[in-house]
Design a protein around this motif. Structure first.
Motif, PDB file in Angstrom:
ATOM      1  N   CYS A 121      -8.762  22.845   7.786  1.00  0.00           N
ATOM      2  CA  CYS A 121      -7.655  22.104   7.176  1.00  0.00           C
ATOM      3  C   CYS A 121      -7.862  20.614   7.442  1.00  0.00           C
ATOM      4  O   CYS A 121      -7.920  20.180   8.591  1.00  0.00           O
ATOM      5  CB  CYS A 121      -6.326  22.573   7.756  1.00  0.00           C
ATOM      6  N   LEU A 122      -7.997  19.841   6.370  1.00  0.00           N
ATOM      7  CA  LEU A 122      -8.217  18.393   6.473  1.00  0.00           C
ATOM      8  C   LEU A 122      -6.989  17.642   5.967  1.00  0.00           C
ATOM      9  O   LEU A 122      -6.422  17.991   4.928  1.00  0.00           O
ATOM     10  CB  LEU A 122      -9.431  17.970   5.653  1.00  0.00           C
ATOM     11  N   ARG A 123      -6.601  16.588   6.672  1.00  0.00           N
ATOM     12  CA  ARG A 123      -5.534  15.701   6.212  1.00  0.00           C
ATOM     13  C   ARG A 123      -6.177  14.665   5.295  1.00  0.00           C
ATOM     14  O   ARG A 123      -7.169  14.027   5.648  1.00  0.00           O
ATOM     15  CB  ARG A 123      -4.876  15.027   7.416  1.00  0.00           C
ATOM     16  N   VAL A 124      -5.616  14.506   4.087  1.00  0.00           N
ATOM     17  CA  VAL A 124      -6.175  13.596   3.086  1.00  0.00           C
ATOM     18  C   VAL A 124      -5.145  12.536   2.735  1.00  0.00           C
ATOM     19  O   VAL A 124      -4.000  12.859   2.417  1.00  0.00           O
ATOM     20  CB  VAL A 124      -6.592  14.373   1.813  1.00  0.00           C
TER      21      VAL A 124
ATOM     22  N   MET B 287       0.860  -1.170   0.000  1.00  0.00           N
ATOM     23  CA  MET B 287       0.000   0.000   0.000  1.00  0.00           C
ATOM     24  C   MET B 287       0.907   1.233   0.000  1.00  0.00           C
ATOM     25  O   MET B 287       1.690   1.431   0.910  1.00  0.00           O
ATOM     26  CB  MET B 287      -0.910  -0.022   1.225  1.00  0.00           C
ATOM     27  N   SER B 288       0.784   2.042  -1.032  1.00  0.00           N
ATOM     28  CA  SER B 288       1.556   3.280  -1.146  1.00  0.00           C
ATOM     29  C   SER B 288       0.613   4.462  -0.984  1.00  0.00           C
ATOM     30  O   SER B 288      -0.104   4.830  -1.917  1.00  0.00           O
ATOM     31  CB  SER B 288       2.265   3.329  -2.501  1.00  0.00           C
ATOM     32  N   VAL B 289       0.591   5.028   0.214  1.00  0.00           N
ATOM     33  CA  VAL B 289      -0.300   6.141   0.524  1.00  0.00           C
ATOM     34  C   VAL B 289       0.542   7.367   0.842  1.00  0.00           C
ATOM     35  O   VAL B 289       1.523   7.278   1.575  1.00  0.00           O
ATOM     36  CB  VAL B 289      -1.201   5.797   1.731  1.00  0.00           C
ATOM     37  N   THR B 290       0.161   8.496   0.273  1.00  0.00           N
ATOM     38  CA  THR B 290       0.780   9.766   0.622  1.00  0.00           C
ATOM     39  C   THR B 290      -0.275  10.631   1.297  1.00  0.00           C
ATOM     40  O   THR B 290      -1.472  10.348   1.211  1.00  0.00           O
ATOM     41  CB  THR B 290       1.350  10.490  -0.617  1.00  0.00           C
ATOM     42  N   PHE B 291       0.180  11.688   1.949  1.00  0.00           N
ATOM     43  CA  PHE B 291      -0.738  12.544   2.687  1.00  0.00           C
ATOM     44  C   PHE B 291      -0.578  13.983   2.252  1.00  0.00           C
ATOM     45  O   PHE B 291       0.515  14.421   1.910  1.00  0.00           O
ATOM     46  CB  PHE B 291      -0.499  12.412   4.193  1.00  0.00           C
ATOM     47  N   GLN B 292      -1.700  14.686   2.280  1.00  0.00           N
ATOM     48  CA  GLN B 292      -1.724  16.090   1.870  1.00  0.00           C
ATOM     49  C   GLN B 292      -2.719  16.814   2.778  1.00  0.00           C
ATOM     50  O   GLN B 292      -3.771  16.277   3.117  1.00  0.00           O
ATOM     51  CB  GLN B 292      -2.172  16.195   0.415  1.00  0.00           C
ATOM     52  N   ASP B 293      -2.353  18.031   3.180  1.00  0.00           N
ATOM     53  CA  ASP B 293      -3.286  18.872   3.926  1.00  0.00           C
ATOM     54  C   ASP B 293      -4.012  19.768   2.937  1.00  0.00           C
ATOM     55  O   ASP B 293      -3.380  20.428   2.112  1.00  0.00           O
ATOM     56  CB  ASP B 293      -2.547  19.719   4.956  1.00  0.00           C
ATOM     57  N   ILE B 294      -5.337  19.769   3.006  1.00  0.00           N
ATOM     58  CA  ILE B 294      -6.157  20.571   2.100  1.00  0.00           C
ATOM     59  C   ILE B 294      -7.024  21.507   2.928  1.00  0.00           C
ATOM     60  O   ILE B 294      -7.720  21.072   3.849  1.00  0.00           O
ATOM     61  CB  ILE B 294      -7.052  19.675   1.217  1.00  0.00           C
ATOM     62  N   SER B 295      -6.976  22.802   2.605  1.00  0.00           N
ATOM     63  CA  SER B 295      -7.827  23.783   3.281  1.00  0.00           C
ATOM     64  C   SER B 295      -9.097  23.965   2.468  1.00  0.00           C
ATOM     65  O   SER B 295      -9.039  24.227   1.268  1.00  0.00           O
ATOM     66  CB  SER B 295      -7.107  25.114   3.420  1.00  0.00           C
ATOM     67  N   THR B 296     -10.235  23.818   3.130  1.00  0.00           N
ATOM     68  CA  THR B 296     -11.520  23.984   2.468  1.00  0.00           C
ATOM     69  C   THR B 296     -12.535  24.523   3.457  1.00  0.00           C
ATOM     70  O   THR B 296     -12.616  24.042   4.593  1.00  0.00           O
ATOM     71  CB  THR B 296     -12.019  22.660   1.848  1.00  0.00           C
ATOM     72  N   ASN B 297     -13.270  25.522   3.065  1.00  0.00           N
ATOM     73  CA  ASN B 297     -14.305  26.115   3.922  1.00  0.00           C
ATOM     74  C   ASN B 297     -13.772  26.500   5.297  1.00  0.00           C
ATOM     75  O   ASN B 297     -14.451  26.324   6.308  1.00  0.00           O
ATOM     76  CB  ASN B 297     -15.505  25.176   4.063  1.00  0.00           C
ATOM     77  N   GLY B 298     -12.537  26.990   5.346  1.00  0.00           N
ATOM     78  CA  GLY B 298     -11.951  27.440   6.600  1.00  0.00           C
ATOM     79  C   GLY B 298     -11.454  26.335   7.510  1.00  0.00           C
ATOM     80  O   GLY B 298     -11.126  26.582   8.671  1.00  0.00           O
TER      81      GLY B 298
END
Length: 83
Positions: free
Chosen positions: A14-17, A1-12
């Motif tokens: 910040c979600l970790r994806v 399993m190759s998973v990377t992570f990204q922080d995304i800001s939406t509607n004020g």
């Protein structure tokens, strides 16, 4: 399993994806419920990627490394009024 992570800001918020698969593949968004987080979908990630999908799994607000609400006022819902 190759998973990377990204922080995304939406509607004020910040979600970790968690991300896996080819960015050009068809998008699949997996959502978790209480009290889970992205890791609950670990068994589904590899088969979806092998089938050519681009998988995104956002940690919902307040879960794992996504932003947490600050204080009680941040989570109080406004009452809905019928017209």
């Amino acid at each position: 399993m190759s998973v990377t992570f990204q922080d995304i800001s939406t509607n004020g918020v910040c979600l970790r994806v968690a991300r896996a698969g080819d960015d050009n593949g068809k998008l699949v968004i997996l959502l978790h419920g209480f009290p889970d987080f992205w890791y609950g979908w670990r068994e589904q990630i590899d088969p979806l990627v092998a089938a050519g999908f681009h998988v995104l799994i956002p940690n919902q607000r307040g879960y794992d490394q996504s932003e947490k609400p600050h204080g009680v006022n941040a989570i109080i819902l406004t009452p809905f009024e019928m017209m």
